[in-house]
Scaffold this motif. Structure first.
Motif, PDB file in Angstrom:
ATOM      1  N   ILE A  79      -3.966 -19.775   6.446  1.00  0.00           N
ATOM      2  CA  ILE A  79      -3.186 -18.541   6.388  1.00  0.00           C
ATOM      3  C   ILE A  79      -4.150 -17.448   5.936  1.00  0.00           C
ATOM      4  N   ARG A  80      -4.473 -16.529   6.824  1.00  0.00           N
ATOM      5  CA  ARG A  80      -5.537 -15.569   6.541  1.00  0.00           C
ATOM      6  C   ARG A  80      -5.012 -14.150   6.352  1.00  0.00           C
ATOM      7  N   PHE A  81      -5.660 -13.439   5.401  1.00  0.00           N
ATOM      8  CA  PHE A  81      -5.364 -12.035   5.158  1.00  0.00           C
ATOM      9  C   PHE A  81      -6.674 -11.253   5.090  1.00  0.00           C
ATOM     10  N   TYR A 123      -1.528  -0.830  -0.572  1.00  0.00           N
ATOM     11  CA  TYR A 123      -1.271  -1.529  -1.834  1.00  0.00           C
ATOM     12  C   TYR A 123      -2.108  -0.911  -2.945  1.00  0.00           C
ATOM     13  N   THR A 124      -1.826  -1.332  -4.172  1.00  0.00           N
ATOM     14  CA  THR A 124      -2.592  -0.875  -5.327  1.00  0.00           C
ATOM     15  C   THR A 124      -2.986  -2.077  -6.181  1.00  0.00           C
ATOM     16  N   GLY A 125      -3.798  -1.812  -7.183  1.00  0.00           N
ATOM     17  CA  GLY A 125      -4.054  -2.810  -8.204  1.00  0.00           C
ATOM     18  C   GLY A 125      -2.866  -2.880  -9.151  1.00  0.00           C
ATOM     19  N   CYS A 126      -3.027  -3.580 -10.252  1.00  0.00           N
ATOM     20  CA  CYS A 126      -1.952  -3.706 -11.237  1.00  0.00           C
ATOM     21  C   CYS A 126      -1.567  -2.321 -11.757  1.00  0.00           C
ATOM     22  N   GLY A 175       1.758  -4.051   0.102  1.00  0.00           N
ATOM     23  CA  GLY A 175       1.036  -4.907   1.036  1.00  0.00           C
ATOM     24  C   GLY A 175       0.511  -6.199   0.453  1.00  0.00           C
ATOM     25  N   LEU A 176       0.332  -6.268  -0.854  1.00  0.00           N
ATOM     26  CA  LEU A 176      -0.178  -7.489  -1.484  1.00  0.00           C
ATOM     27  C   LEU A 176       0.908  -8.520  -1.780  1.00  0.00           C
ATOM     28  N   THR A 177       2.158  -8.129  -1.661  1.00  0.00           N
ATOM     29  CA  THR A 177       3.243  -9.049  -2.008  1.00  0.00           C
ATOM     30  C   THR A 177       3.190 -10.322  -1.172  1.00  0.00           C
ATOM     31  N   ARG A 182      -3.739  -8.260  -9.788  1.00  0.00           N
ATOM     32  CA  ARG A 182      -2.349  -8.669  -9.580  1.00  0.00           C
ATOM     33  C   ARG A 182      -2.183 -10.182  -9.667  1.00  0.00           C
ATOM     34  N   LEU A 183      -3.169 -10.911  -9.155  1.00  0.00           N
ATOM     35  CA  LEU A 183      -3.125 -12.377  -9.149  1.00  0.00           C
ATOM     36  C   LEU A 183      -3.217 -12.939 -10.563  1.00  0.00           C
ATOM     37  N   ILE A 184      -4.128 -12.391 -11.350  1.00  0.00           N
ATOM     38  CA  ILE A 184      -4.348 -12.916 -12.700  1.00  0.00           C
ATOM     39  C   ILE A 184      -3.277 -12.449 -13.676  1.00  0.00           C
ATOM     40  N   PHE A 185      -2.976 -11.148 -13.664  1.00  0.00           N
ATOM     41  CA  PHE A 185      -2.102 -10.600 -14.698  1.00  0.00           C
ATOM     42  C   PHE A 185      -0.693 -11.162 -14.644  1.00  0.00           C
ATOM     43  N   GLN A 186      -0.223 -11.534 -13.450  1.00  0.00           N
ATOM     44  CA  GLN A 186       1.128 -12.077 -13.338  1.00  0.00           C
ATOM     45  C   GLN A 186       1.284 -13.402 -14.088  1.00  0.00           C
TER      46      GLN A 186
END
Length: 216
Positions: free
Chosen positions: A37-39, A47-50, A70-72, A105-109
């Motif tokens: 699954i590629r992005f 999209y934005t950062g956190c 867009g990052l969702t 976004r990946l880490i902070f969540q």
């Protein structure tokens, strides 16, 4: 059931170094039976950062970024994946802004600020982090170590692969400015020899990402 591997390209240049190595790693994972699954972060919706809304710190959204853009879909895919391959060129001694936005976004969540349970990520997966750079392979060891440690802590065990001293242009003579600090012939020779070996290594690392983490 085949493994699902999310592949993320955080570089803007189609067909060049980062894109090529990520593609080879994806081919390796696919060769091992994985579904890819590629992005491409430079080609998805805005999209934005956190944004530091702290929505992911609420119990009902625990471990989920609540910012919708867009990052969702990328974050949702990683949350369900069996592995992650992510790559970025190095710009001005850092990963791209696109990489940083996803990384934040990946880490902070999953970060809780709770000493007892500092991470709430429930889908620990292996990660292959690829960085390309015009500098020597050893130039950014501190930067990469930090990313490796953080990704390992909040996403899953992370391997790092660096391709340095990369070829930037197919013809350096066509630039408006004279890039006198580079030896175009040496760059091309490295691309034709060492970089091809790195492509094979990326393929093998992508394959190992799947094979080494198969459950019996």
């Amino acid at each position: 059931m085949s493994k699902k591997i999310v592949v993320v390209n955080a570089g803007p240049r189609k067909g060049w170094n980062t894109d090529t190595l990520i593609t080879e790693a994806a081919k390796g994972a696919e060769n091992a039976g994985a579904e890819i699954i590629r992005f491409d972060l430079f080609r998805i919706d805005k999209y934005t950062g956190c944004i530091s809304c702290f929505g992911c710190k609420k119990e009902r959204f625990k471990g989920h970024c609540v910012c919708k853009d867009g990052l969702t879909t990328v974050l949702d895919a990683i949350r369900k994946a069996d592995g992650l391959i992510i790559g970025s060129p190095n710009y001005l001694s850092e990963m791209t802004a696109a990489f940083r936005a996803l990384y934040e976004r990946l880490i902070f969540q999953s970060l809780t600020y709770n000493l007892e349970t500092p991470c709430v990520n429930q889908n620990v997966i292996p990660v292959l982090l690829i960085m390309t750079s015009n500098a020597p392979d050893t130039a950014y060891q501190g930067l990469l170590k930090n990313y490796q440690q953080t990704l390992s802590r909040f996403v899953g065990p992370t391997e790092v692969f660096v391709s340095g001293n990369t070829l930037q242009l197919s013809d350096y003579s066509k630039t408006d400015w004279q890039w006198s600090m580079f030896d175009p012939a040496a760059k091309q020779e490295r691309h034709d020899t060492v970089f091809q070996q790195e492509c094979r290594k990326a393929f093998d690392m992508g394959k190992d990402l799947v094979v080494d983490n198969m459950t019996t």
